[in-house]
Enzyme design. Structure first.
Site, PDB file in Angstrom:
ATOM      1  N   CYS A 281     -21.764  -0.350  -9.250  1.00 38.64           N
ATOM      2  CA  CYS A 281     -22.652   0.589  -8.569  1.00 38.64           C
ATOM      3  C   CYS A 281     -23.258   1.578  -9.574  1.00 38.64           C
ATOM      4  CB  CYS A 281     -21.925   1.283  -7.425  1.00 38.64           C
ATOM      5  SG  CYS A 281     -23.018   2.126  -6.266  1.00 38.64           S
TER       6      CYS A 281
ATOM      7  N   HIS B  46     -19.830  -2.781  -4.210  1.00 36.31           N
ATOM      8  CA  HIS B  46     -18.426  -2.460  -4.489  1.00 36.31           C
ATOM      9  C   HIS B  46     -17.556  -3.673  -4.176  1.00 36.31           C
ATOM     10  CE1 HIS B  46     -18.798   1.866  -5.333  1.00 36.31           C
ATOM     11  NE2 HIS B  46     -19.841   1.802  -4.511  1.00 36.31           N
TER      12      HIS B  46
ATOM     13  N   GLU C 152     -14.497  -3.969  -4.929  1.00 35.53           N
ATOM     14  CA  GLU C 152     -13.091  -3.569  -4.769  1.00 35.53           C
ATOM     15  C   GLU C 152     -12.705  -3.256  -3.333  1.00 35.53           C
ATOM     16  OE1 GLU C 152     -15.500   0.086  -5.946  1.00 35.53           O
ATOM     17  OE2 GLU C 152     -15.376  -2.019  -6.527  1.00 35.53           O
TER      18      GLU C 152
ATOM     19  N   SER D  78      15.954  10.822  -1.399  1.00 38.30           N
ATOM     20  CA  SER D  78      15.506  11.232  -0.065  1.00 38.30           C
ATOM     21  C   SER D  78      15.733  10.164   0.992  1.00 38.30           C
ATOM     22  CB  SER D  78      14.016  11.559  -0.113  1.00 38.30           C
ATOM     23  OG  SER D  78      13.254  10.370  -0.293  1.00 38.30           O
ATOM     24  N   GLY D  79      15.870   8.909   0.573  1.00 39.89           N
ATOM     25  CA  GLY D  79      15.968   7.809   1.519  1.00 39.89           C
ATOM     26  C   GLY D  79      14.683   7.018   1.611  1.00 39.89           C
ATOM     27  N   GLY D  80      13.570   7.601   1.111  1.00 36.80           N
ATOM     28  CA  GLY D  80      12.309   6.886   1.061  1.00 36.80           C
ATOM     29  C   GLY D  80      12.313   5.846  -0.040  1.00 36.80           C
ATOM     30  N   VAL D  81      11.320   4.977  -0.040  1.00 35.22           N
ATOM     31  CA  VAL D  81      11.316   3.855  -0.983  1.00 35.22           C
ATOM     32  C   VAL D  81      11.172   4.323  -2.433  1.00 35.22           C
ATOM     33  CG1 VAL D  81       8.824   3.445  -0.707  1.00 35.22           C
ATOM     34  CG2 VAL D  81      10.307   1.594  -1.494  1.00 35.22           C
ATOM     35  N   ASP D  82      10.387   5.366  -2.698  1.00 32.46           N
ATOM     36  CA  ASP D  82      10.155   5.801  -4.079  1.00 32.46           C
ATOM     37  C   ASP D  82      11.446   6.285  -4.731  1.00 32.46           C
ATOM     38  OD1 ASP D  82       7.517   5.257  -3.500  1.00 32.46           O
ATOM     39  OD2 ASP D  82       7.003   7.344  -3.091  1.00 32.46           O
ATOM     40  N   SER D  83      12.123   7.235  -4.087  1.00 35.01           N
ATOM     41  CA  SER D  83      13.355   7.764  -4.685  1.00 35.01           C
ATOM     42  C   SER D  83      14.448   6.709  -4.695  1.00 35.01           C
ATOM     43  CB  SER D  83      13.825   9.013  -3.937  1.00 35.01           C
ATOM     44  OG  SER D  83      14.235   8.698  -2.621  1.00 35.01           O
TER      45      SER D  83
END
Length: 520
Positions: free
Chosen positions: A85, A174, A176, A227-232
């Site tokens: 673009c 675009h 993407e 924390s229990g989330g996927v990242d941590s």
């Protein structure tokens, strides 16, 4: 082991809302890439050693004063360059082409005809038609010398151009975005032009990350807020594989978690993986601090403040028992890094960020952020490589302040119990319908509104509950999910019958923007 970062693509950001999607598409094809502002000095661009360069779109016009530019010497580096673009218009302007303002801004779907099967179109046939997504106000009226027309649309005679001798290519549309269904093929063909090996995979990433952590940490101890989330969760498991008992995870149960979340975290990490884990019961402390608070920003600040205070206390307790911990592990992801170096700068504050953070400098701990170059989908893939249970890997995003911002109005133990029970029903029914993977998030929100109802021939006056379900690629934008009506009916029936305190369920049909995904 092959260096998975050796072959890399450089994306120069000119401020487009879609720039992150370019990086995601390239990563999905197992090629490492980095996104940098277009102001990156040429010497740094050259030193980066990219196998290819992508010039992003932009909200600017190349003809307006002060429009972002780039040193034209990048076209002499001898590596393939793809303009998208604004990137096409910029390439044309810098290389001697002609740019004109269109009669009207072209925004939306277009039908593209492939004219030459080279560059991004190398795997396609002349005469093929593709659906693409346009978003531009300028257009190329005459491409630079040496460029050929690769594709056209009814409104853009130079919808794609290229100089195959120098491997310079540009697209007016675009590729993407999801609205260009075959855009992935176009990026893959460009990457083939770059000569990459498509070897950026999470198995190799895990090996390299574990090695780097061991080298950096040595024999020092590391604290990780789990924390229990996927990242941590992925950070904790990766660090445990790297340094074992040198890691100490701290899980703060603030009383604002989903049903059974605290016990799941403890069973998974302490019992199954034998990760050193300290569980802190701070439920009363958080609820006391939130007593009588209604304003959502105040809720966030209180939760953030209390988390820091509890975490500091636990770090100090750990220091007394085991000595000083030099490192703090954190689940920073690549979108956080990108935002901090974005060409346009950080966005205006709509609300405080969901994730609790900002630990005070007085803790004097050095950071370890092993996920800082990964997107969310890559983190999930890494979790699977490490053996993390699918129940955690595929868990939907959950805000740092937890259910405090899904209980509108005052947060009490009674109201938290109501929204938890309603949310369990939402999760069960969504999973039974086979929609958990399709939806970015689905959850219940408890409103500070009561309405009259009739249950068992008796008048009721109870709370209203919102069913919120959205589809999204990255959480930056989202569309409300068109759930099957029979599913909506089952959820409504179960919630009003099984959750005492709710007699009405409403469906949220707002997209982001203008709404946000969470209600507070």
């Amino acid at each position: 082991m092959a260096d998975i970062h050796a072959e890399r693509i450089l994306i120069l950001d000119f401020g487009s809302q879609y720039t992150q999607l370019i990086a995601r598409r390239i990563r999905e094809l197992h090629v490492y890439c980095e996104l940098h502002p277009c102001t990156m000095p040429f010497d740094q661009i050259r030193a980066f050693g990219a196998k290819g360069i992508v010039l992003s779109g932009s909200p600017y016009s190349v003809e307006q004063p002060g429009a972002p530019m780039v040193d034209a010497k990048i076209f002499e580096l001898g590596v393939p360059v793809l303009g998208v673009c604004y990137g096409l218009q910029l390439m044309a302007k810098l290389l001697g082409g002609q740019i004109d303002r269109t009669a009207h801004r072209e925004y939306g779907p277009a039908r593209l005809e492939v004219l030459e099967a080279i560059g991004p179109f190398r795997e396609m046939q002349p005469g093929e038609h593709l659906d693409v997504w346009m978003s531009h106000g300028d257009k190329v009226s005459a491409p630079p010398k040496g460029f050929r027309t690769l594709a056209k649309t009814a409104n853009s005679p130079y919808a794609a151009v290229g100089d195959p001798k120098r491997k310079l290519y540009a697209l007016q549309f675009h590729a993407e975005v999801a609205h260009t269904p075959r855009g992935r093929e176009l990026y893959e063909a460009f990457l083939e032009e770059c000569g990459v090996s498509f070897n950026f995979r999470m198995g190799a990433f895990a090996e390299e990350a574990i090695k780097q952590v061991r080298e950096k940490v040595g024999k020092e101890r590391v604290i990780c807020a789990l924390s229990g989330g996927v990242d941590s969760a992925v950070v904790a498991l990766l660090l445990h594989k790297a340094i074992g008992r040198q890691l100490q995870c701290i899980f703060v149960d603030n009383g604002l978690l989903r049903e059974g979340e605290a016990s799941q975290v403890e069973q998974t990490f302490k019992d199954r993986f034998h990760v050193p884990l300290r569980v802190v019961d701070a439920r009363k402390r958080f609820l006391d601090a939130l007593h009588g608070v209604i304003d959502p920003e105040q809720k966030r600040k209180i939760i953030g403040r209390e988390f820091i205070a509890v975490f500091e206390d636990e770090v100090e307790n750990d220091r007394r028992e085991h000595g000083e911990a030099r490192y703090l592990a954190q689940g920073t992801l690549y979108p956080d890094v990108i935002e901090s170096v974005s060409f346009k700068g950080p966005s205006a504050t709509i609300k405080s960020h969901h994730n609790v953070g900002g630990l005070p400098e007085r803790m004097k701990m050095r950071l370890i952020e092993p996920l800082r170059e990964l997107f969310k989908d890559e983190v999930r893939a890494l979790g699977r490589e490490l053996g993390l249970p699918e129940a955690i890997v595929s868990r939907q995003p959950f805000p740092g302040p937890g259910l405090a911002i899904r209980v509108l109005g005052e947060v009490t133990e009674e109201r938290l119990a109501i929204v938890r029970k309603a949310d369990v029903i939402v999760q069960e029914e969504v999973a039974n319908a086979g929609l958990r993977e399709k939806l970015w998030q689905a959850f219940a929100v408890l409103l500070p509104v009561k309405s009259v109802g009739v249950m068992g021939d008796e008048r009721t006056y109870e709370s209203a509950c919102v069913l919120r379900a959205v589809e999204s690629l990255d959480g930056m934008t989202a569309d409300w999910a068109r759930l099957p009506w029979d599913l909506v009916a089952r959820i409504s029936s179960r919630v009003t019958n099984e959750v005492r305190g709710i007699n009405r369920v409403v469906l949220d049909v707002s997209s982001k923007p203008p709404a946000t995904i969470e209600w507070e």
